[in-house]
Scaffold this active site. Sequence first.
Site, mmCIF file in Angstrom:
data_model
loop_
_atom_site.group_PDB
_atom_site.id
_atom_site.type_symbol
_atom_site.label_atom_id
_atom_site.label_comp_id
_atom_site.label_asym_id
_atom_site.label_seq_id
_atom_site.Cartn_x
_atom_site.Cartn_y
_atom_site.Cartn_z
ATOM 1 N N PRO A 16 0.819 -1.214 0.000
ATOM 2 C CG PRO A 16 -0.717 -1.519 1.710
ATOM 3 C CD PRO A 16 0.567 -2.041 1.194
ATOM 4 C CB THR A 18 -0.728 7.638 0.870
ATOM 5 O OG1 THR A 18 -1.133 6.876 2.002
ATOM 6 C CG2 THR A 18 -1.631 8.843 0.728
ATOM 7 C CD GLN A 93 -3.021 -0.133 4.353
ATOM 8 O OE1 GLN A 93 -2.951 1.053 4.051
ATOM 9 N NE2 GLN A 93 -1.973 -0.827 4.752
ATOM 10 C CG HIS A 173 -2.287 1.314 7.766
ATOM 11 N ND1 HIS A 173 -1.315 1.016 8.710
ATOM 12 C CD2 HIS A 173 -1.698 2.148 6.865
ATOM 13 C CE1 HIS A 173 -0.190 1.658 8.384
ATOM 14 N NE2 HIS A 173 -0.396 2.337 7.282
ATOM 15 N N GLY A 174 -2.807 -1.457 10.528
ATOM 16 C CA GLY A 174 -2.659 -1.512 11.979
ATOM 17 C C GLY A 174 -1.283 -1.101 12.439
ATOM 18 C CG HIS A 176 3.165 2.865 9.491
ATOM 19 N ND1 HIS A 176 3.054 2.933 8.125
ATOM 20 C CD2 HIS A 176 3.978 1.806 9.736
ATOM 21 C CE1 HIS A 176 3.751 1.978 7.558
ATOM 22 N NE2 HIS A 176 4.327 1.280 8.529
ATOM 23 C CE1 TYR A 178 -1.583 7.533 9.598
ATOM 24 C CE2 TYR A 178 -0.624 5.485 8.811
ATOM 25 C CZ TYR A 178 -0.754 6.855 8.727
ATOM 26 O OH TYR A 178 -0.045 7.549 7.775
#
Length: 369
Positions: A16, A18, A93, A173-174, A176, A178
Site C-alpha cells: 500500500p 498513499t 487497505q 492498516h494496523g 505506523h 494510526y
Amino acid sequence: MTIRSLTVPNRVVMSPMTREHSPGGVPGADVAAYYRRRAEGGTGLIITEGVAIDHPSAVDSPDVPRLHGAEALEGWRDVVAGVHAAGGKIIPQLWHVGPLWGAMAEVDPSIAPMRPSGLWGGPGHTYYPSDYVERASRPTAAMTDDDIEAVIAAFARSARHAMEVGFDGIALHGGHGYLLDSFLWAATNTRDDHWGGDVSGRTRFPAAVIDAIRATVGPEVPIFFRFSQHKQQDYAARIADTPDELAVILNALVDAGVDVLDASVRRFDAPAFEGSTRSLAGWAKHLTGAVTMAVGSVGLGTTLQESLSQGQAGALDNIPELLRLLGRSEFDLAGVGRLHLADPSLTRRLRDASPLPEFDKQLHQLRLH
C-alpha cells in the site's frame, strides 16, 4: 499460494502507498489504469493505498479514496474490474488515521480525532514539522465506548462495501501510529478499562475490529493486517519489547481472524530483537504460524523517510537476500512499494533477473504513472 479463497500466482505483493489522486475521495479512470498496469506487469497481489472507512475522522486528505458512498464505490468497481480483466488480484487497505488526524490536511475543528487516551504519541524522532507536532501533541478527549463501537461498525461497513464491489480480500492498516496501532502502543493507550491496561488488554480493540470484519465478510475471505514497531510519531517506538510480548499481540489478532501478518519495517531483513538475526516478519511467522509478508526498502538503497529528503532512493540489489529468506520460509510474501511506482512491470523484471529500476520521487511518487 492459496489463502482461504485467494490464490495468487507468485509471492510479489504491491504494498500500500498513499497516492492522493482521488478528488473528493472518488477513484477515477486514472486510478483504475494505474492499478491495472501493475496487474498487467505480473504482480501476484495488489494491496491498494489506504482507503478511508465510513467514519468522519477516518482520513483527513480530500484526495485519499474512500470506501463508502455511491460514487466512490462505483469508482472502485471499475478499479477491481480492470485488475481482474488483467488477471490480477486486489484487496483494499482499510484505514483510520486516529491520532494523526490533521497531519495531511487542514481539518474541521468540530471533528474530534479518535485517540484511545487523547494522546498523540511521542516524544520521539519524527519527520513532521515542529509546528504540527506542537499542535498535535496537545491532549484531546479520549475515545468513549460509543466512539469505539462506532468505529468498529464503520470498519465492518466498509468491509461489506469491499465485498460488494468485488475485492478479493480485506487489509487493515494496523501500524505506523494510526488508530488500530495507537491502541497497541503504550504511549498512546494509557486506558485502564477493557480497552487498555497490559499488552493483552491493548490488543482488544484491534481484535474487536477484526472479529467484526470476519463476521461481515464470512469464513472464506482473507484478512491481512499491517503492523509495525516504529511510529510516525516516534521512529524508535515499539509495541513489543520482547518476542513474548509480540506473541501475545499477534496471536490475539490471528485468533480474531487475521490470515496474513504484514510486518512493516524500514528494511525488510533488519533483525527485530537483540540476540537474533530473525526479521520482524520472521518472528511473526515463528510465533503464530500464520502467513507473513515482509516489506521495507526492497531493491532500494534508502528507506522511505531517507528518500523524502534525498529524492532519489538509489537501487540496491538486496533481491538475493530476499530470495534467501523466502526460500528458507522465514516469511511467505514480499511486499514491494516504491519500485512498483518506478516500473509497473517490476514483477516481470524480478522474474527475468533484469536490472532493478531507479526510483525517483519527482518522477514516480508525486504523479500517477
